[in-house]
Design a protein around this motif. Sequence first.
Motif, PDB file in Angstrom:
ATOM      1  N   ILE A  66       1.335  17.287   4.088  1.00 16.40           N
ATOM      2  CA  ILE A  66       0.433  16.193   3.729  1.00 16.40           C
ATOM      3  C   ILE A  66       0.911  15.516   2.441  1.00 16.40           C
ATOM      4  O   ILE A  66       0.892  14.278   2.334  1.00 16.40           O
ATOM      5  N   LEU A  67       1.353  16.299   1.461  1.00 17.04           N
ATOM      6  CA  LEU A  67       1.857  15.732   0.200  1.00 17.04           C
ATOM      7  C   LEU A  67       3.109  14.899   0.438  1.00 17.04           C
ATOM      8  O   LEU A  67       3.285  13.829  -0.169  1.00 17.04           O
ATOM      9  N   VAL A  68       3.994  15.380   1.318  1.00 13.71           N
ATOM     10  CA  VAL A  68       5.196  14.601   1.651  1.00 13.71           C
ATOM     11  C   VAL A  68       4.806  13.281   2.310  1.00 13.71           C
ATOM     12  O   VAL A  68       5.369  12.215   1.993  1.00 13.71           O
ATOM     13  N   MET A  69       3.830  13.331   3.218  1.00 13.55           N
ATOM     14  CA  MET A  69       3.346  12.117   3.878  1.00 13.55           C
ATOM     15  C   MET A  69       2.764  11.138   2.855  1.00 13.55           C
ATOM     16  O   MET A  69       3.056   9.931   2.898  1.00 13.55           O
ATOM     17  N   MET A  75       5.613   5.360  -1.607  1.00 14.55           N
ATOM     18  CA  MET A  75       6.886   4.640  -1.719  1.00 14.55           C
ATOM     19  C   MET A  75       6.829   3.315  -0.972  1.00 14.55           C
ATOM     20  O   MET A  75       7.330   2.288  -1.451  1.00 14.55           O
ATOM     21  N   ILE A  76       6.231   3.324   0.218  1.00 17.34           N
ATOM     22  CA  ILE A  76       6.100   2.080   0.989  1.00 17.34           C
ATOM     23  C   ILE A  76       5.234   1.077   0.239  1.00 17.34           C
ATOM     24  O   ILE A  76       5.556  -0.115   0.171  1.00 17.34           O
ATOM     25  N   ALA A  77       4.112   1.556  -0.335  1.00 17.79           N
ATOM     26  CA  ALA A  77       3.222   0.674  -1.111  1.00 17.79           C
ATOM     27  C   ALA A  77       3.958   0.096  -2.320  1.00 17.79           C
ATOM     28  O   ALA A  77       3.813  -1.097  -2.639  1.00 17.79           O
ATOM     29  N   SER A  81       4.714  -3.908  -3.060  1.00 15.71           N
ATOM     30  CA  SER A  81       4.260  -4.539  -4.313  1.00 15.71           C
ATOM     31  C   SER A  81       5.426  -5.184  -5.043  1.00 15.71           C
ATOM     32  O   SER A  81       5.292  -6.278  -5.602  1.00 15.71           O
ATOM     33  N   SER A  82       6.605  -4.523  -5.037  1.00 14.59           N
ATOM     34  CA  SER A  82       7.766  -5.105  -5.722  1.00 14.59           C
ATOM     35  C   SER A  82       8.249  -6.371  -5.020  1.00 14.59           C
ATOM     36  O   SER A  82       8.603  -7.360  -5.667  1.00 14.59           O
TER      37      SER A  82
END
Length: 388
Positions: A66-69, A75-77, A81-82
């Motif tokens: 779950i933490l990896v997910m 990272m996608i978010a 944003s960048s």
Amino acid sequence: MKELPVTVRRSVELLGLFLVGALLVLGNGIIMPIIMAFFISIMLLPPYRFLRKLRFPNALAILLPILVMLAAVAMIAWFFSSQIGRLIADFPQIQKNVALHLNALSRWINDISHFSTSEQIKLINEQSAKLLNYSASILGGAAGSLSSAFVFLGLLPIYVFLMLTYKNLLLRFIFMWFPEDHHNKVEEALKESESIIKSYLLGLLIQVTYMTILLGGILMLFGIKHALLIGVLFAFLNLIPYVGALIGNLIGVLLTLSSSQSLTPVLIVLGTIAVVQFLDNNILMPRIVGSKVRINALTAIIGVLVGGAIAGISGMFLSLPIIAVMKIIFDRSDMFKQWGVLLGDENPEDSPMRRPELRSKSDAVRQELEKENDIEPTDKSAESEDPK
């Protein structure tokens, strides 16, 4: 016990279908996070089982995947944003390009009609005023939707953790729901559902990765501005069957038009998307997902639209795996087997009007049609991994 007449049974089926739809509409804020968590928990079963084999404590074996997910989602978010930050930084140039394209459009309208520039400006101003009034009226609803999205995302990891923790209890409940002589079919349906869900969702993750690399990389080689953003947006929107690709094309064109004064980049973007989609639909995705259960196009489109009407984007995204699981269940139930036929892609070459055997619910007929339509036989599901 006397069997109910066919008309009564069909009426009960349709009434049940209506009640399930009403329940989903009224309670989609509660039900959709649970369904999404169910599919995610199926995806996390392989790493969970691997960690359990290494003798990790049960809670830790659940928590680590779950933490990896969550890290991947973060990272996608961050990437989005960048990229949006870069888009905002180019806003002055975007304004100039949009004004240029609007002027060109205005001149073209003048050339083909008697609609003068002043009349066009008047119409735009009137529609803009209406749009502003409409926007003000939906701001409260948008704020409510945003808060609902945060609640949705906040509940997901909790639901996933609890589902994996109590998976054996849930399995016991499912088996106790059916008489013992049906347990073999229940076990078969559970194994095949797990296999289908894992292959479908894992295939979507792989699809997002290679479509982002292919589309974004090719557009970068052509020097298209915001190439990566176009690639990622299209890859994620393409997860929504049929409808997503159309929206992705539209967003790609709009982003390219706003960042360029020429129409050539737009043609490059459309051509690149067409090539990547052809590769995806005809070569890559069929090899990744396989052909274990296929849903016919009519059912898929209706399912996506109904899912969107019931639960928005999450409903559109989850529509196909839900239909696939429903088909697995229907195919193993004598009462609902005709619904499995309706959802599936086992399309007979001959008409049931000429071949009476096609009118039966026989499993032999279904297997023959699966071979005829090049669908992997569902009987192989017994070889899949144990869901316990």
